[in-house]
Design an enzyme around this catalytic site. Structure first.
Site, PDB file in Angstrom:
ATOM      1  N   GLY A  96       0.896  -1.282  -0.197  1.00 15.44           N
ATOM      2  CA  GLY A  96       0.058   0.075   0.091  1.00 15.44           C
ATOM      3  C   GLY A  96       0.832   1.270  -0.201  1.00 15.44           C
ATOM      4  N   HIS A 150       5.907  30.405 -18.943  1.00 15.30           N
ATOM      5  CA  HIS A 150       6.858  29.480 -19.691  1.00 15.30           C
ATOM      6  C   HIS A 150       8.107  29.572 -19.396  1.00 15.30           C
ATOM      7  CE1 HIS A 150       7.947  27.017 -23.282  1.00 15.30           C
ATOM      8  NE2 HIS A 150       8.856  27.683 -23.354  1.00 15.30           N
TER       9      HIS A 150
HETATM   10  P1  NAD Z   1      -3.090   0.539   2.729  1.00 18.28           P
HETATM   11  O1  NAD Z   1      -4.391   0.078   2.856  1.00 18.28           O
HETATM   12  O2  NAD Z   1      -2.534   1.656   1.772  1.00 18.28           O
HETATM   13  O3  NAD Z   1      -2.134  -0.865   2.240  1.00 18.28           O
HETATM   14  C1  NAD Z   1      -1.930  -2.042   2.828  1.00 18.28           C
HETATM   15  C2  NAD Z   1      -1.671  -3.025   1.715  1.00 18.28           C
HETATM   16  O4  NAD Z   1      -1.368  -4.429   2.496  1.00 18.28           O
HETATM   17  C3  NAD Z   1      -2.950  -3.281   0.872  1.00 18.28           C
HETATM   18  O5  NAD Z   1      -2.363  -3.236  -0.444  1.00 18.28           O
HETATM   19  C4  NAD Z   1      -3.206  -4.684   1.358  1.00 18.28           C
HETATM   20  O6  NAD Z   1      -3.667  -5.434  -0.016  1.00 18.28           O
HETATM   21  C5  NAD Z   1      -2.029  -5.405   1.972  1.00 18.28           C
HETATM   22  N1  NAD Z   1      -2.072  -6.448   2.761  1.00 18.28           N
HETATM   23  C6  NAD Z   1      -2.834  -6.570   3.868  1.00 18.28           C
HETATM   24  N2  NAD Z   1      -2.602  -7.866   4.366  1.00 18.28           N
HETATM   25  C7  NAD Z   1      -1.734  -8.314   3.706  1.00 18.28           C
HETATM   26  C8  NAD Z   1      -1.049  -9.530   3.736  1.00 18.28           C
HETATM   27  N3  NAD Z   1      -1.454 -10.343   4.990  1.00 18.28           N
HETATM   28  N4  NAD Z   1      -0.192  -9.743   3.065  1.00 18.28           N
HETATM   29  C9  NAD Z   1       0.263  -9.191   2.163  1.00 18.28           C
HETATM   30  N5  NAD Z   1      -0.412  -7.906   1.949  1.00 18.28           N
HETATM   31  C10 NAD Z   1      -1.313  -7.464   2.699  1.00 18.28           C
HETATM   32  O7  NAD Z   1      -2.272   0.854   4.194  1.00 18.28           O
HETATM   33  P2  NAD Z   1      -1.075   1.467   4.465  1.00 18.28           P
HETATM   34  O8  NAD Z   1      -0.021   1.427   3.548  1.00 18.28           O
HETATM   35  O9  NAD Z   1      -0.616   0.299   5.826  1.00 18.28           O
HETATM   36  O10 NAD Z   1      -1.296   2.803   5.133  1.00 18.28           O
HETATM   37  C11 NAD Z   1      -2.247   3.023   5.936  1.00 18.28           C
HETATM   38  C12 NAD Z   1      -2.950   4.281   5.880  1.00 18.28           C
HETATM   39  O11 NAD Z   1      -1.957   5.385   5.953  1.00 18.28           O
HETATM   40  C13 NAD Z   1      -3.556   4.394   4.378  1.00 18.28           C
HETATM   41  O12 NAD Z   1      -5.082   4.786   4.522  1.00 18.28           O
HETATM   42  C14 NAD Z   1      -3.049   5.413   3.746  1.00 18.28           C
HETATM   43  O13 NAD Z   1      -3.801   6.325   2.857  1.00 18.28           O
HETATM   44  C15 NAD Z   1      -2.239   6.316   4.670  1.00 18.28           C
HETATM   45  N6  NAD Z   1      -0.937   6.911   4.228  1.00 18.28           N
HETATM   46  C16 NAD Z   1      -1.117   7.724   3.361  1.00 18.28           C
HETATM   47  C17 NAD Z   1       0.038   8.373   2.734  1.00 18.28           C
HETATM   48  C18 NAD Z   1       0.173   9.578   1.613  1.00 18.28           C
HETATM   49  O14 NAD Z   1      -1.187  10.080   1.572  1.00 18.28           O
HETATM   50  N7  NAD Z   1       1.117   9.577   0.830  1.00 18.28           N
HETATM   51  C19 NAD Z   1       1.246   7.814   3.178  1.00 18.28           C
HETATM   52  C20 NAD Z   1       1.540   6.492   4.216  1.00 18.28           C
HETATM   53  C21 NAD Z   1      -0.039   6.366   4.579  1.00 18.28           C
END
Ligand code: NAD
Length: 445
Positions: free
Chosen positions: A178, A434
């Site tokens: 993620g 520009h």
């Molecule tokens: P996320 O939901 O973005 O990603 C978690 C990922 O883990 C998903 O893709 C999911 O499919 C995967 N996953 C879950 N269980 C798994 C498993 N057992 N094995 C393999 N893959 C698995 O969550 P995150 O990256 O932890 O971020 C948390 C929150 O923080 C999010 O809501 C995000 O938007 C926010 N955040 C935002 C920013 C930004 O806006 N730039 C930066 C960091 C965090």
């Protein structure tokens, strides 16, 4: 017993911003923030700011690596301890600045865990009780643990612990592709770690549901030397030998295992004492105006449903502040909450994705333009990138996707139009400077 017009539990994005706005809308209101850790919350102390401090360093490293393209032969040494100390300094400066700003606005701050008592008061750890006319619960979220991989602060790390590392681990496995997974992978890989992401869906960033973002994320991770194992799960962990076994039958060694499988709300106060309700996922239920089922109690930020983004928390805080001050407020609408993923280069989105438009059966046309055709991008050696804008029949912007250098900045040219329903034609009538990367927007066709 001291009485405040507003008591806010939690001094993160959803809490302190609400406090600031209340003072802006009605300076006579007395406001108290009760915070158990540090002012600024996860974003400032353990999230957005520290990670972006590392991402900025990774961009400098990339510039060194690519310097020959600019006609410069260079060599460099990365002193990670200095990089770490710089990150700490940035956080401290911002934290101190925020603290002073809140005090200057006349907001009281107490550092303590808050308890919500059934007599309708907030009590701090030293037994002091406060009455309130309105309460705002802004207690945030925390990393989700995997049952078979509890965080130990040593080998198996959550996002906060990963930001405390003072050395660059040689081998990192990240569970979860993620936003956190992609951003951490980017800077650690550029700093020299061997990084593998294990993600249960077939692409990075599956929760965006946005094919443009997901496909470009794959390419960006690859370009930055990150191995991405999609459609794969970690089935077990041998913490002693630092090895993970995968659903594919393979195994991976690691020095550090970072678990980034999502975040969950933390209510953190005894809401049952005052009858505030949660939903099944553990979020505090609110209406469109951030009011809970109890008339004078609001909730904002990650502890309520919606994208877990600091700027969503700000907007929640703004809506709650308006209602607390008796001002007419718009309904909270998360549809246009933008986001950027700070990979290198970054990816940014707002509004509807092409996937949304197709699945909702909405008629749209696409306008595109490429960094390769933009003069300033050529001077930056940043020719890889694209912007796509989705327009309605009436020339309203329904959504935008960008990946490429500074996409997190460029997207802001479109946000006022999207969020205020302004015609795309107005943009076409605007004179751009520009040569700038911003012209990527005026070059759309
Ligand atoms: P996320 O939901 O973005 O990603 C978690 C990922 O883990 C998903 O893709 C999911 O499919 C995967 N996953 C879950 N269980 C798994 C498993 N057992 N094995 C393999 N893959 C698995 O969550 P995150 O990256 O932890 O971020 C948390 C929150 O923080 C999010 O809501 C995000 O938007 C926010 N955040 C935002 C920013 C930004 O806006 N730039 C930066 C960091 C965090």
């Amino acid at each position: 017993m001291k009485r405040y017009d507003v008591v806010i539990v939690g001094g993160g994005s959803g809490g302190y911003f609400c406090a600031e706005k209340i003072k802006e809308f009605d300076h006579s209101k007395s406001v108290l923030i009760v915070e158990k850790d540090k002012i600024g919350g996860v974003c400032l102390n353990y999230g957005c700011i520290p990670t972006k401090s590392f991402i900025s360093v990774a961009e400098v490293v990339e510039n060194f690596k690519n310097s020959e393209r600019f006609g410069i032969k260079s060599s460099f040494t990365l002193d990670f301890l200095k990089v770490f100390e710089r990150k700490e300094r940035i956080v401290k400066i911002l934290q101190t600045g925020l603290y002073k700003k809140l005090l200057n606005l006349g907001i009281d701050i107490i550092f303590s865990k808050a308890h919500l008592r059934s007599d309708g008061t907030v009590e701090t750890e030293n037994g002091e009780k406060f009455q309130f006319k309105n309460l705002v619960i802004a207690t945030g979220s925390e990393d989700t643990q995997l049952p078979f991989a509890p965080f130990d602060g040593e080998n198996i790390l959550n996002s906060k612990e990963s930001l405390s590392l003072k050395n660059i681990p040689s081998k990192i496995v990240i569970i979860g592709g993620g936003v956190i997974g992609c951003e951490f992978a980017t800077y650690f890989s550029i700093f020299g770690s061997d990084v593998t992401i294990v993600e249960m869906f077939d692409t990075p960033l599956p929760s965006t549901g946005n094919t443009f973002i997901k496909e470009n994320a794959k390419k960006i991770l690859q370009k930055n030397g990150i191995k991405f194992l999609g459609s794969t799960k970690v089935v077990s962990i041998d913490n002693l030998n630092r090895k993970v076994s995968l659903s594919t039958g393979d195994s991976l060694d690691f020095d550090k295992l970072i678990v980034a499988v999502g975040r969950k709300p933390v209510v953190g106060v005894e809401i049952e004492n005052v009858g505030v309700e949660k939903d099944q996922k553990g979020f505090i239920k609110t209406d469109w105006f951030k009011r809970t089922n109890v008339e004078n109690i609001f909730a904002t930020g990650d502890v309520t449903e919606g994208p877990m983004l600091a700027h969503k928390g700000y907007h929640d805080g703004y809506i709650a502040a308006k209602n607390i001050c008796g001002l007419k407020s718009e309904r909270m609408d998360y549809c246009f909450i933008p986001y950027s993923v700070f990979t290198i280069p970054p990816m940014s989105h707002s509004g509807k994705s092409e996937d949304d438009l197709k699945s909702e059966g909405i008629t749209y046309k696409i306008l595109k333009s490429n960094y390769a055709e933009n003069g300033r991008a050529a001077t930056y050696e940043a020719r890889t990138g694209e912007i796509r804008v989705y327009l309605s029949k009436e020339d309203k912007i329904l959504g935008v996707d960008i990946f490429g250098k500074d996409s997190d900045i460029i997207i802001h040219q479109l946000l006022p139009l999207i969020q205020n329903g302004i015609d795309y034609k107005k943009l076409k009538e605007t004179v751009f400077v520009h040569p700038t990367l911003s012209e990527i927007v005026s070059e759309l066709r």
